[in-house]
Design an enzyme around this catalytic site. Structure first.
Site, PDB file in Angstrom:
ATOM      1  N   SER A  94       0.837  -1.195   0.000  1.00  0.00           N
ATOM      2  CA  SER A  94       0.000   0.000   0.000  1.00  0.00           C
ATOM      3  C   SER A  94       0.875   1.249   0.000  1.00  0.00           C
ATOM      4  CB  SER A  94      -0.925   0.004   1.219  1.00  0.00           C
ATOM      5  OG  SER A  94      -0.168  -0.024   2.414  1.00  0.00           O
ATOM      6  N   THR A 134      11.576  -7.722 -10.428  1.00  0.00           N
ATOM      7  CA  THR A 134      10.263  -7.564 -11.065  1.00  0.00           C
ATOM      8  C   THR A 134       9.254  -8.607 -10.617  1.00  0.00           C
ATOM      9  OG1 THR A 134      10.846  -8.965 -12.958  1.00  0.00           O
ATOM     10  CG2 THR A 134      11.391  -6.612 -13.112  1.00  0.00           C
ATOM     11  N   CYS A 181      -9.386  25.805  13.217  1.00  0.00           N
ATOM     12  CA  CYS A 181     -10.404  25.007  13.913  1.00  0.00           C
ATOM     13  C   CYS A 181     -10.090  24.959  15.417  1.00  0.00           C
ATOM     14  CB  CYS A 181     -10.513  23.621  13.301  1.00  0.00           C
ATOM     15  SG  CYS A 181     -12.041  22.758  13.778  1.00  0.00           S
ATOM     16  N   HIS A 211     -11.668  25.237   7.831  1.00  0.00           N
ATOM     17  CA  HIS A 211     -10.464  24.560   7.334  1.00  0.00           C
ATOM     18  C   HIS A 211     -10.081  25.101   5.958  1.00  0.00           C
ATOM     19  CE1 HIS A 211     -10.014  21.349  10.395  1.00  0.00           C
ATOM     20  NE2 HIS A 211     -11.316  21.506  10.536  1.00  0.00           N
ATOM     21  N   GLN A 261      -9.860  27.818  18.693  1.00  0.00           N
ATOM     22  CA  GLN A 261     -10.472  27.660  20.007  1.00  0.00           C
ATOM     23  C   GLN A 261      -9.439  27.788  21.128  1.00  0.00           C
ATOM     24  OE1 GLN A 261     -12.647  23.961  19.821  1.00  0.00           O
ATOM     25  NE2 GLN A 261     -13.891  24.639  18.085  1.00  0.00           N
ATOM     26  N   GLU A 265      -7.331  24.998   4.470  1.00  0.00           N
ATOM     27  CA  GLU A 265      -6.361  24.149   3.765  1.00  0.00           C
ATOM     28  C   GLU A 265      -7.010  23.284   2.691  1.00  0.00           C
ATOM     29  OE1 GLU A 265      -7.369  21.736   7.577  1.00  0.00           O
ATOM     30  OE2 GLU A 265      -7.290  23.831   6.924  1.00  0.00           O
ATOM     31  N   GLY A 298      -3.438   7.389  -5.469  1.00  0.00           N
ATOM     32  CA  GLY A 298      -4.189   8.649  -5.507  1.00  0.00           C
ATOM     33  C   GLY A 298      -3.458   9.724  -6.283  1.00  0.00           C
ATOM     34  N   GLY A 329       1.045   5.375  -3.999  1.00  0.00           N
ATOM     35  CA  GLY A 329       0.709   6.618  -4.677  1.00  0.00           C
ATOM     36  C   GLY A 329      -0.356   6.459  -5.743  1.00  0.00           C
ATOM     37  N   ASP A 354      -6.300  -8.326  -1.141  1.00  0.00           N
ATOM     38  CA  ASP A 354      -7.018  -8.048   0.101  1.00  0.00           C
ATOM     39  C   ASP A 354      -8.412  -8.678   0.024  1.00  0.00           C
ATOM     40  OD1 ASP A 354      -4.840  -6.529   0.792  1.00  0.00           O
ATOM     41  OD2 ASP A 354      -5.790  -4.597   0.353  1.00  0.00           O
TER      42      ASP A 354
END
Length: 556
Positions: free
Chosen positions: A25, A200, A393, A519, A397, A521, A30, A28, A159
């Site tokens: 896992s 490989t 956030c 948020h 506070q 970001e 994503g 990359g 999996d």
């Protein structure tokens, strides 16, 4: 009117790209999926992105940051996987709750249908009912003006929990046509130092497992530490039954993850996809991105930002924070150095031990009492020493709590999240949260409007008084303390349209002290940094220059 694109003969049916991973896992997937989406968008195509996560949680909202990393929030209030942050940072396609499904959501939907009698008494099974539900989730994104749907499958091939998802995407080509689907498999080619050779075999076994399920990958993206010789890619192609030209070597990036699109473009990945799917695409327009990466390689400045957090040892817990700071650095031609400071260490050692010498301090969000006193000490250090401060956030506070204790002289001031019986609840539970029992998906979530005061630094940075930002919290600034705060120098400069909920606070007498309940970001991009982060890095550079000038005078 002549089209700005050179058309490639094709059809208008929505195409599907499925991104799977093997061997290990965190390779990359994503980033690769987002980079391909960026390239296709830069060729004039409309792209929608989606992440399918095989875990049984209904959403990531109640998962520990240590296990899952940050929870990424969309405009519609969906709590999603952090990979959707990559999607938004790289692309412009809309993301909604249809963009992230977990196995928990899929099974929940199937069981609710069974309870309503929609299966007419039939035995409910993984195949076809669960797989059909997954297919509906994928196909619902297609159609209309969408040219390409990119679906990333979480986890790795093999999996157990991922098998229904793999079976579902195996069936999709039977419904939409094999010519309209492309399977991209991401694997690892490890380099063994003892043997002085890249191996490989893990990639071969991963593809073999995928083919056993019934999926033949069309393209392989192999991750490796160093470039692979041609004989290795030919070997992979032969054993994995993939065309040699469709084996793409993705070497680890030295400078930035934002170099991945450029790297894939150099391997003509976008053109290979366009050819394979017969997409009606234009020329690739990547000059501005390439220029951004060139400037990133040769920054003019270096700035150190302390991030004082509770989950600091897990870097993905504040993923979007680090990326937004990096984007702001791009805008100032500055390399941002992160000093990751554990809030509990500040409690034990004092703020000066960890924060002396930094150019600015950021306190991010979080939940629970652990580390809170350390965050409060960090805020006090920034406020009293004139260090640029940005609270997000929970960071806002604790800034309010610190100000109440040390400026308003209310020593027991606190948030009711941490001290339910505090005599001075300067932060308290939202009214609509008081009856909430279930934890999942019940906070104040998603995009909310905010109105800024005209003379505020925030309005100047945004260049507008009306903004929309994403929220994820239960507690708020207590308006009963508003007048006291203003009288002593802390100004609520951003509120909801009703003027009650405080969204932004500033200390005008401080060089740069801004804290927000939302948020920001989540809305930053490499080529479009968020204005508050851009202003924050600018303030850090100003402080750095002032300190350098003062040091020069002192030693002259």
């Amino acid at each position: 009117m002549v089209s700005p694109f050179d058309p490639f003969p094709g059809d208008r049916r929505t195409k599907h790209i499925f991104v799977t991973g093997g061997v290990v896992s965190s390779l990359g997937k994503g980033l690769t999926a987002a980079s391909i989406a960026l390239l296709l968008e830069r060729r004039g195509l409309s792209v929608r992105m989606q992440k399918l996560d095989p875990y049984l949680n209904v959403d990531p909202g109640t998962m520990s940051p240590y296990q899952h990393g940050e929870v990424y929030v969309l405009d519609d209030g969906s709590e999603t996987d952090l990979d959707l942050g990559h999607y938004e940072r790289f692309t412009d396609g809309p993301l909604t709750r249809q963009s992230n499904y977990t196995a928990g959501q899929i099974y929940k939907s199937v069981l609710e249908k069974e309870r309503r009698g929609e299966y007419l008494g039939r035995t409910v099974q993984v195949v076809p009912h669960v797989t059909d539900e997954i297919k509906h989730a994928i196909l619902d994104l297609a159609g209309g003006d969408v040219d390409v749907v990119i679906t990333e499958l979480g986890g790795t091939v093999g999996d157990i929990e991922g098998l229904p998802f793999l079976e579902a995407i195996r069936q999709i080509p039977l419904e939409v046509g094999r010519q309209n689907c492309l399977f991209l498999h991401l694997t690892l080619v490890p380099y063994l130092k003892a043997a002085r050779e890249a191996k490989t075999k893990p990639t071969q076994h991963s593809v073999q497992q995928l083919r056993t399920i019934g999926i033949q990958p069309d393209m392989l993206v192999v991750r490796c530490e160093r470039p692979l010789p041609r004989e290795h890619t030919e070997k992979i192609a032969g054993f994995c039954n993939v065309e040699r030209d469709m084996v793409v070597v993705e070497v680890d990036k030295e400078y930035s993850i934002y170099e991945v699109p450029q790297s894939l473009a150099e391997d003509n990945v976008d053109q290979k996809i366009v050819n394979r799917l017969r997409l009606n695409a234009g020329r690739l327009r990547l000059d501005d991105w390439t220029d951004l990466m060139r400037r990133n390689r040769h920054p003019e400045h270096e700035v150190t930002i302390a991030v004082v957090g509770k989950y600091i040892e897990h870097r993905d817990a504040y993923k979007s924070i680090y990326e937004a700071l990096t984007h702001a650095g791009f805008a100032h031609s500055a390399r941002v150095i992160f000093k990751r400071v554990d809030a509990e260490s500040v409690e034990q050692d004092g703020a000066a031990a960890h924060l002396s010498g930094v150019d600015a301090i950021l306190v991010p969000g979080g939940f629970g009492k652990r580390g809170i006193e350390g965050k409060i000490l960090a805020v006090r250090f920034a406020r009293e020493k004139g260090v640029p401060f940005f609270g997000i956030c929970l960071g806002m506070q604790v800034a309010v709590v610190e100000f109440a204790r040390n400026v308003l002289m209310l020593p027991h001031a606190d948030s009711t999240e941490f001290a339910a019986e505090t005599p001075d609840p300067v932060i308290c539970l939202l009214e609509e949260q008081k009856a909430v029992k279930n934890m999942g998906g019940t906070m104040r979530l998603g995009a909310q409007p905010c109105v800024l005061t005209e003379d505020s630094k925030s309005a100047e940075l945004y260049d507008t008084r009306h903004v929309s930002e994403r929220h994820r919290h239960r507690y708020e600034f207590n308006p009963a303390y508003r007048d006291q705060m203003i009288e002593h120098g802390l100004h609520p400069v951003g509120t909801g349209p009703d003027g009650v909920l405080v969204e932004v606070i500033e200390i005008p007498a401080h060089p740069w002290f801004i804290a927000v309940q939302f948020h920001p970001e989540f809305k930053s991009k490499p080529d479009r940094p968020h204005p508050l982060f851009k202003g924050f890095i600018g303030a850090a550079l100003d402080r750095q220059s002032e300190r350098s000038a003062a040091k020069a005078v002192a030693t002259a």
